[in-house]
Design a protein around this motif. Structure first.
Motif, mmCIF file in Angstrom:
data_model
loop_
_atom_site.group_PDB
_atom_site.id
_atom_site.type_symbol
_atom_site.label_atom_id
_atom_site.label_comp_id
_atom_site.label_asym_id
_atom_site.label_seq_id
_atom_site.Cartn_x
_atom_site.Cartn_y
_atom_site.Cartn_z
ATOM 1 N N ILE A 98 74.167 75.478 24.570
ATOM 2 C CA ILE A 98 74.876 74.408 23.975
ATOM 3 C C ILE A 98 75.321 74.651 22.545
ATOM 4 O O ILE A 98 76.324 74.184 22.170
ATOM 5 C CB ILE A 98 73.689 73.072 23.943
ATOM 6 C CG1 ILE A 98 73.651 72.479 25.421
ATOM 7 C CG2 ILE A 98 74.367 72.052 23.095
ATOM 8 C CD1 ILE A 98 72.301 71.660 25.423
ATOM 9 N N GLU A 136 79.134 74.356 21.013
ATOM 10 C CA GLU A 136 79.293 73.750 20.005
ATOM 11 C C GLU A 136 80.135 74.516 18.927
ATOM 12 O O GLU A 136 80.953 74.162 18.031
ATOM 13 C CB GLU A 136 78.067 73.028 19.566
ATOM 14 C CG GLU A 136 77.627 71.876 20.236
ATOM 15 C CD GLU A 136 76.410 71.307 19.731
ATOM 16 O OE1 GLU A 136 75.564 71.976 18.965
ATOM 17 O OE2 GLU A 136 75.861 70.211 20.219
ATOM 18 N N TRP A 165 83.747 75.012 20.112
ATOM 19 C CA TRP A 165 84.416 73.679 20.055
ATOM 20 C C TRP A 165 84.540 73.315 18.496
ATOM 21 O O TRP A 165 85.522 72.636 18.156
ATOM 22 C CB TRP A 165 83.652 72.756 20.465
ATOM 23 C CG TRP A 165 83.620 72.552 21.906
ATOM 24 C CD1 TRP A 165 84.244 73.482 22.828
ATOM 25 C CD2 TRP A 165 83.017 71.631 22.806
ATOM 26 N NE1 TRP A 165 84.038 73.212 24.182
ATOM 27 C CE2 TRP A 165 83.376 72.081 24.167
ATOM 28 C CE3 TRP A 165 82.168 70.568 22.739
ATOM 29 C CZ2 TRP A 165 82.968 71.574 25.177
ATOM 30 C CZ3 TRP A 165 81.769 70.042 23.826
ATOM 31 C CH2 TRP A 165 82.141 70.270 25.034
ATOM 32 N N SER A 166 83.812 74.118 17.446
ATOM 33 C CA SER A 166 83.930 73.965 16.224
ATOM 34 C C SER A 166 85.296 74.748 15.259
ATOM 35 O O SER A 166 85.225 74.557 14.278
ATOM 36 C CB SER A 166 82.858 73.958 15.292
ATOM 37 O OG SER A 166 82.165 75.162 15.376
ATOM 38 N N LYS A 202 85.804 66.420 30.693
ATOM 39 C CA LYS A 202 85.407 66.438 29.198
ATOM 40 C C LYS A 202 86.438 65.466 28.477
ATOM 41 O O LYS A 202 85.874 64.464 27.460
ATOM 42 C CB LYS A 202 85.232 67.720 28.733
ATOM 43 C CG LYS A 202 85.214 67.636 27.245
ATOM 44 C CD LYS A 202 85.131 69.139 26.573
ATOM 45 C CE LYS A 202 84.892 68.946 24.930
ATOM 46 N NZ LYS A 202 85.974 68.101 24.250
ATOM 47 N N ASP A 215 84.828 62.273 27.186
ATOM 48 C CA ASP A 215 84.649 62.649 25.965
ATOM 49 C C ASP A 215 83.020 63.321 25.877
ATOM 50 O O ASP A 215 82.304 63.001 24.917
ATOM 51 C CB ASP A 215 84.877 61.638 25.092
ATOM 52 C CG ASP A 215 84.419 62.193 23.458
ATOM 53 O OD1 ASP A 215 84.801 63.423 23.332
ATOM 54 O OD2 ASP A 215 84.106 61.221 22.500
ATOM 55 N N ASP A 216 82.710 64.400 26.777
ATOM 56 C CA ASP A 216 81.550 64.988 26.760
ATOM 57 C C ASP A 216 81.275 65.575 25.587
ATOM 58 O O ASP A 216 81.943 66.263 25.214
ATOM 59 C CB ASP A 216 81.500 65.847 28.068
ATOM 60 C CG ASP A 216 81.532 65.167 29.289
ATOM 61 O OD1 ASP A 216 81.152 63.944 29.507
ATOM 62 O OD2 ASP A 216 81.594 65.757 30.464
ATOM 63 N N SER A 217 79.808 65.678 25.362
ATOM 64 C CA SER A 217 79.277 66.455 24.367
ATOM 65 C C SER A 217 78.960 67.714 25.382
ATOM 66 O O SER A 217 79.100 67.796 26.308
ATOM 67 C CB SER A 217 77.743 65.944 23.691
ATOM 68 O OG SER A 217 77.047 65.644 24.707
ATOM 69 N N ALA A 218 78.678 68.781 24.395
ATOM 70 C CA ALA A 218 78.004 70.035 24.824
ATOM 71 C C ALA A 218 76.859 69.877 25.803
ATOM 72 O O ALA A 218 76.978 70.493 26.862
ATOM 73 C CB ALA A 218 77.630 71.005 23.803
ATOM 74 N N GLU A 219 75.919 69.149 25.549
ATOM 75 C CA GLU A 219 74.836 68.875 26.472
ATOM 76 C C GLU A 219 75.288 68.080 27.909
ATOM 77 O O GLU A 219 74.659 68.548 28.690
ATOM 78 C CB GLU A 219 73.725 67.972 25.501
ATOM 79 C CG GLU A 219 72.535 67.753 26.474
ATOM 80 C CD GLU A 219 71.426 67.055 25.559
ATOM 81 O OE1 GLU A 219 70.434 66.670 26.193
ATOM 82 O OE2 GLU A 219 71.686 66.764 24.555
ATOM 83 N N GLN A 220 76.093 67.216 27.485
ATOM 84 C CA GLN A 220 76.716 66.372 28.548
ATOM 85 C C GLN A 220 77.448 67.547 29.531
ATOM 86 O O GLN A 220 77.413 67.283 31.104
ATOM 87 C CB GLN A 220 77.392 65.098 28.292
ATOM 88 C CG GLN A 220 76.622 64.042 27.691
ATOM 89 C CD GLN A 220 77.511 62.976 27.055
ATOM 90 O OE1 GLN A 220 78.575 63.428 26.491
ATOM 91 N NE2 GLN A 220 77.139 61.714 27.197
ATOM 92 N N THR A 237 66.632 71.987 29.988
ATOM 93 C CA THR A 237 66.917 70.535 29.107
ATOM 94 C C THR A 237 65.727 69.628 28.909
ATOM 95 O O THR A 237 66.043 68.720 28.556
ATOM 96 C CB THR A 237 68.065 69.933 30.262
ATOM 97 O OG1 THR A 237 67.505 69.625 31.275
ATOM 98 C CG2 THR A 237 69.214 71.053 29.860
#
Length: 232
Positions: free
Chosen positions: A62, A66, A69-70, A140, A144-149, A231
């Motif tokens: 994760i 992230e 993605w940043s 995604k 709008d999924d997060s990295a964890e999702q 997780t």
């Protein structure tokens, strides 16, 4: 019409005598080879390495997602270095697979057999990439999924026996297609012309393939069997 037989690559084509058409075809194939090795090959390295971090637990994976993605101008980088090269490589690759005819039955050489392997792995890989993009990137964007999702989504996908089998086949096809393309790239671009060096390159590419396949399959196994515990 003039017939051109490329026995080394196992391709039998018919082309016109128009020099302009032949020149365009030459550079189109060069760009097809280049896009497969440089932008897409680098992306394959990054993607398999990032996925392999699942072996160390979902928090590590994760964090890597992230971080990616940043990155600044991520959409521009993805468009220019991944999606446009992928569209060209896949589109022209399908054209070559449809128009070129192998002559393995006439000349049953190893090179001709590998041409068939390259074409089949490319078709399998195309199907796999379309499905994988739909199940991850498109979902995604929709939710709008997060990295964890995203990680949880992959756990859910790979919980299915037939889905993880599909992913194993897809990852294997990706590694075979890239490694075979890399071996062809260094010879057709004139980087390695000595037969002895070409054999060494082939062994090196095989070793690289084993490493990449270890990354890919290791990530799938970790996501399937270690994901829920990581997780928790």
């Amino acid at each position: 019409m003039r017939e051109i037989i490329n026995l080394r690559l196992g391709i039998y084509e018919k082309e016109g005598v128009n020099d302009i058409d032949m020149n365009v075809s030459f550079w189109a194939k060069r760009m097809h080879s280049l896009t497969g090795v440089v932008p897409l090959g680098c992306f394959l390295f990054e993607h398999l390495f990032s996925s392999f971090l699942l072996v160390f637990g979902f928090p590590r994976f994760i964090a890597q997602v992230e971080f990616l993605w940043s990155m600044p101008c991520l959409c521009v980088l993805e468009l220019g270095l991944i999606f446009l090269p992928l569209a060209y490589h896949a589109g022209y690759g399908i054209y070559l697979a449809v128009t070129a005819q192998d002559n393995f039955r006439v000349y049953p050489t190893f090179a001709n057999f590998m041409f068939i392997v390259q074409r089949v792995s490319g078709i399998v890989l195309f199907i796999f990439v379309v499905v994988h993009l739909w199940e991850t990137r498109v979902q995604k964007m929709i939710y709008d999924d997060s990295a964890e999702q995203l990680a949880q989504r992959m756990v859910h996908i790979l919980a299915s026996n037939w889905k993880i089998s599909f992913y194993v086949i897809g990852v294997t096809a990706a590694v075979i297609h890239f490694c075979r393309g890399l071996a062809s790239f260094v010879t057709t671009w004139g980087i390695v012309v000595n037969p002895r060096m070409q054999r060494l390159v082939n062994w090196g590419v095989c070793t690289l393939g084993v490493v990449l396949l270890t990354f890919g399959l290791g990530a799938l196994i970790a996501c399937r069997y270690l994901g829920n515990g990581a997780t928790a």
